[in-house]
Design a protein around this motif. Structure first.
Motif, PDB file in Angstrom:
ATOM      1  N   VAL A  50      10.573  54.998  38.079  1.00 24.80           N
ATOM      2  CA  VAL A  50      11.479  56.142  38.026  1.00 24.80           C
ATOM      3  C   VAL A  50      11.926  56.391  36.589  1.00 24.80           C
ATOM      4  CG1 VAL A  50      13.662  57.120  38.861  1.00 24.80           C
ATOM      5  CG2 VAL A  50      12.300  55.635  40.358  1.00 24.80           C
ATOM      6  N   ARG A  51      11.871  57.649  36.172  1.00 23.64           N
ATOM      7  CA  ARG A  51      12.354  58.059  34.846  1.00 23.64           C
ATOM      8  C   ARG A  51      13.215  59.291  35.019  1.00 23.64           C
ATOM      9  NH1 ARG A  51      12.825  55.394  29.996  1.00 23.64           N
ATOM     10  NH2 ARG A  51      13.113  56.902  28.315  1.00 23.64           N
ATOM     11  N   PHE A  52      14.339  59.327  34.302  1.00 25.96           N
ATOM     12  CA  PHE A  52      15.258  60.456  34.373  1.00 25.96           C
ATOM     13  C   PHE A  52      15.050  61.345  33.146  1.00 25.96           C
ATOM     14  CE2 PHE A  52      17.062  56.862  36.585  1.00 25.96           C
ATOM     15  CZ  PHE A  52      17.432  57.402  37.806  1.00 25.96           C
ATOM     16  N   CYS A  53      14.824  62.630  33.373  1.00 26.24           N
ATOM     17  CA  CYS A  53      14.566  63.592  32.292  1.00 26.24           C
ATOM     18  C   CYS A  53      15.670  64.639  32.299  1.00 26.24           C
ATOM     19  CB  CYS A  53      13.222  64.285  32.489  1.00 26.24           C
ATOM     20  SG  CYS A  53      11.826  63.159  32.565  1.00 26.24           S
ATOM     21  N   THR A  54      16.249  64.897  31.149  1.00 23.99           N
ATOM     22  CA  THR A  54      17.352  65.847  31.100  1.00 23.99           C
ATOM     23  C   THR A  54      17.312  66.691  29.840  1.00 23.99           C
ATOM     24  OG1 THR A  54      19.787  66.054  31.131  1.00 23.99           O
ATOM     25  CG2 THR A  54      18.869  64.126  30.006  1.00 23.99           C
ATOM     26  N   ASN A  55      17.804  67.906  29.940  1.00 21.61           N
ATOM     27  CA  ASN A  55      18.026  68.753  28.773  1.00 21.61           C
ATOM     28  C   ASN A  55      19.496  68.733  28.363  1.00 21.61           C
ATOM     29  OD1 ASN A  55      15.428  69.565  28.286  1.00 21.61           O
ATOM     30  ND2 ASN A  55      15.746  71.712  28.749  1.00 21.61           N
ATOM     31  N   GLU A  56      20.249  67.799  28.898  1.00 26.33           N
ATOM     32  CA  GLU A  56      21.671  67.684  28.570  1.00 26.33           C
ATOM     33  C   GLU A  56      21.855  67.590  27.061  1.00 26.33           C
ATOM     34  OE1 GLU A  56      25.279  67.845  28.314  1.00 26.33           O
ATOM     35  OE2 GLU A  56      24.827  67.465  30.443  1.00 26.33           O
ATOM     36  N   SER A  57      22.606  68.531  26.491  1.00 32.62           N
ATOM     37  CA  SER A  57      22.831  68.497  25.047  1.00 32.62           C
ATOM     38  C   SER A  57      24.297  68.747  24.696  1.00 32.62           C
ATOM     39  CB  SER A  57      21.924  69.518  24.337  1.00 32.62           C
ATOM     40  OG  SER A  57      22.169  70.830  24.791  1.00 32.62           O
ATOM     41  N   GLN A  58      25.177  68.449  25.671  1.00 34.49           N
ATOM     42  CA  GLN A  58      26.611  68.457  25.370  1.00 34.49           C
ATOM     43  C   GLN A  58      27.182  67.046  25.391  1.00 34.49           C
ATOM     44  OE1 GLN A  58      29.029  71.186  27.611  1.00 34.49           O
ATOM     45  NE2 GLN A  58      28.201  72.953  26.563  1.00 34.49           N
ATOM     46  N   LYS A  59      26.360  66.080  25.818  1.00 36.36           N
ATOM     47  CA  LYS A  59      26.793  64.688  25.889  1.00 36.36           C
ATOM     48  C   LYS A  59      25.701  63.796  25.315  1.00 36.36           C
ATOM     49  CE  LYS A  59      29.088  65.433  30.380  1.00 36.36           C
ATOM     50  NZ  LYS A  59      28.457  66.734  30.674  1.00 36.36           N
ATOM     51  N   SER A  60      26.095  62.694  24.708  1.00 34.79           N
ATOM     52  CA  SER A  60      25.130  61.680  24.298  1.00 34.79           C
ATOM     53  C   SER A  60      24.583  61.010  25.546  1.00 34.79           C
ATOM     54  CB  SER A  60      25.794  60.638  23.394  1.00 34.79           C
ATOM     55  OG  SER A  60      26.753  59.896  24.141  1.00 34.79           O
ATOM     56  N   ARG A  61      23.458  60.325  25.394  1.00 31.72           N
ATOM     57  CA  ARG A  61      22.917  59.604  26.546  1.00 31.72           C
ATOM     58  C   ARG A  61      23.910  58.582  27.078  1.00 31.72           C
ATOM     59  NH1 ARG A  61      17.343  57.121  24.827  1.00 31.72           N
ATOM     60  NH2 ARG A  61      18.505  56.959  22.876  1.00 31.72           N
ATOM     61  N   ALA A  62      24.605  57.897  26.183  1.00 34.04           N
ATOM     62  CA  ALA A  62      25.568  56.882  26.610  1.00 34.04           C
ATOM     63  C   ALA A  62      26.679  57.506  27.452  1.00 34.04           C
ATOM     64  CB  ALA A  62      26.153  56.174  25.394  1.00 34.04           C
ATOM     65  N   GLU A  63      27.197  58.638  27.007  1.00 40.35           N
ATOM     66  CA  GLU A  63      28.265  59.301  27.750  1.00 40.35           C
ATOM     67  C   GLU A  63      27.758  59.809  29.089  1.00 40.35           C
ATOM     68  OE1 GLU A  63      31.413  63.052  27.359  1.00 40.35           O
ATOM     69  OE2 GLU A  63      30.062  62.559  25.699  1.00 40.35           O
ATOM     70  N   LEU A  64      26.550  60.398  29.102  1.00 40.20           N
ATOM     71  CA  LEU A  64      25.977  60.915  30.342  1.00 40.20           C
ATOM     72  C   LEU A  64      25.760  59.799  31.351  1.00 40.20           C
ATOM     73  CD1 LEU A  64      24.651  63.177  32.028  1.00 40.20           C
ATOM     74  CD2 LEU A  64      22.515  62.686  30.819  1.00 40.20           C
ATOM     75  N   VAL A  65      25.176  58.690  30.895  1.00 38.38           N
ATOM     76  CA  VAL A  65      24.917  57.569  31.796  1.00 38.38           C
ATOM     77  C   VAL A  65      26.218  56.985  32.331  1.00 38.38           C
ATOM     78  CG1 VAL A  65      24.079  55.180  31.860  1.00 38.38           C
ATOM     79  CG2 VAL A  65      22.660  56.985  30.885  1.00 38.38           C
ATOM     80  N   GLY A  66      27.221  56.864  31.476  1.00 34.78           N
ATOM     81  CA  GLY A  66      28.520  56.366  31.933  1.00 34.78           C
ATOM     82  C   GLY A  66      29.102  57.250  33.018  1.00 34.78           C
ATOM     83  N   GLN A  67      28.973  58.554  32.845  1.00 37.74           N
ATOM     84  CA  GLN A  67      29.480  59.503  33.835  1.00 37.74           C
ATOM     85  C   GLN A  67      28.733  59.361  35.157  1.00 37.74           C
ATOM     86  OE1 GLN A  67      30.209  63.460  32.289  1.00 37.74           O
ATOM     87  NE2 GLN A  67      29.392  64.366  34.141  1.00 37.74           N
ATOM     88  N   LEU A  68      27.409  59.231  35.082  1.00 34.83           N
ATOM     89  CA  LEU A  68      26.606  59.091  36.294  1.00 34.83           C
ATOM     90  C   LEU A  68      26.887  57.774  37.013  1.00 34.83           C
ATOM     91  CD1 LEU A  68      23.218  60.498  34.953  1.00 34.83           C
ATOM     92  CD2 LEU A  68      24.690  61.570  36.658  1.00 34.83           C
ATOM     93  N   ARG A  69      27.085  56.727  36.258  1.00 34.85           N
ATOM     94  CA  ARG A  69      27.395  55.444  36.882  1.00 34.85           C
ATOM     95  C   ARG A  69      28.736  55.495  37.601  1.00 34.85           C
ATOM     96  NH1 ARG A  69      24.153  51.157  35.588  1.00 34.85           N
ATOM     97  NH2 ARG A  69      25.803  49.704  36.125  1.00 34.85           N
ATOM     98  N   ARG A  70      29.690  56.220  37.039  1.00 36.16           N
ATOM     99  CA  ARG A  70      30.985  56.364  37.722  1.00 36.16           C
ATOM    100  C   ARG A  70      30.853  57.136  39.029  1.00 36.16           C
ATOM    101  NH1 ARG A  70      32.603  56.731  32.273  1.00 36.16           N
ATOM    102  NH2 ARG A  70      32.447  59.006  32.227  1.00 36.16           N
ATOM    103  N   LEU A  71      29.814  57.978  39.116  1.00 42.02           N
ATOM    104  CA  LEU A  71      29.565  58.716  40.347  1.00 42.02           C
ATOM    105  C   LEU A  71      28.767  57.894  41.358  1.00 42.02           C
ATOM    106  CD1 LEU A  71      28.680  62.265  38.923  1.00 42.02           C
ATOM    107  CD2 LEU A  71      30.795  61.577  40.093  1.00 42.02           C
ATOM    108  N   GLY A  72      28.352  56.687  40.941  1.00 41.55           N
ATOM    109  CA  GLY A  72      27.667  55.804  41.873  1.00 41.55           C
ATOM    110  C   GLY A  72      26.185  55.623  41.636  1.00 41.55           C
TER     111      GLY A  72
END
Length: 214
Positions: free
Chosen positions: A50-72
């Motif tokens: 499994v690989r996660f691909c994103t065009n997210e460019s308002q958050k760093s990867r660290a911030e994005l991953v932290g947010q997703l982990r908080r969501l479970g």
């Protein structure tokens, strides 16, 4: 139509988009889309890579991953392919010094990049930083270059937040393309090179993966 077991017989990996597939961003960290946390857990418990691909460019990867982990979600920074690190690699390889028209939340990804005396422009989903002054600054940098280079972290028209649809980087990228008479280099979806880098990270071929994008 063949049963799912037969249709997926040659599949070795899954590429998953994040925004609009796993969660909807928004105030308070956004919300997970129904069933997505469980679906990711099942995939990661299977034989599939499994690989996660994103065009997210308002958050760093660290911030994005932290947010997703908080969501479970069970996800780590090393499992995410994102446009900002890919753009940094291009800048270093080509000796480019960007004028950064980006969101403050992703600026840390460019900490090791020389931005003095810009010889290109990098544009991303800059949010409130998409002011006339900043767009005009980017325009002036490009117009002063003999061979202008515009690098865009994606080219989406819009995306979904919990509060509704939001303009993405694409319309602003197109404005600079039109004003300067140039073509942007897109880093991120739907660039083939972006997906190739995700495939290389999990060691599978394109015909061996299932892709889920928004």
């Amino acid at each position: 139509m063949a049963p799912w077991g037969e249709r997926l017989a040659g599949v070795r990996g899954v590429l998953l988009d994040i925004s609009g597939v796993l969660y909807d961003s928004g105030a308070g960290g956004g919300t997970a889309i129904a069933g997505s946390v469980e679906a990711v857990a099942r995939l990661k418990g299977s034989r599939l890579k499994v690989r996660f691909c994103t065009n997210e460019s308002q958050k760093s990867r660290a911030e994005l991953v932290g947010q997703l982990r908080r969501l479970g979600f069970d996800i780590s920074e090393g499992e995410v392919t994102a446009p900002a690190p890919a753009a940094c690699q291009i800048l270093k390889e080509r000796g480019l010094r960007p004028y950064l028209l980006i969101h403050d939340g992703v600026r840390s990804e460019f900490d090791q990049i020389d931005t003095s005396n810009p010889n290109c422009v990098v544009i991303a989903d800059a949010g409130e930083s998409f002011s006339y002054q900043n767009m005009n600054n980017a325009f002036q940098v490009l117009m002063e270059l003999e061979n202008p280079v515009l690098i865009s972290l994606g080219k989406g028209r819009y995306y979904k937040e919990t509060s509704g649809l939001m303009l993405d980087v694409g319309p602003y990228m197109k404005a600079l393309e039109y004003a300067c008479g140039i073509k942007a280099e897109v880093v991120g979806k739907p660039s083939p090179e972006f997906f190739k880098s995700a495939l290389q990270a999990i060691g599978v071929e394109a015909h061996q993966v299932v892709l889920s994008v928004y």
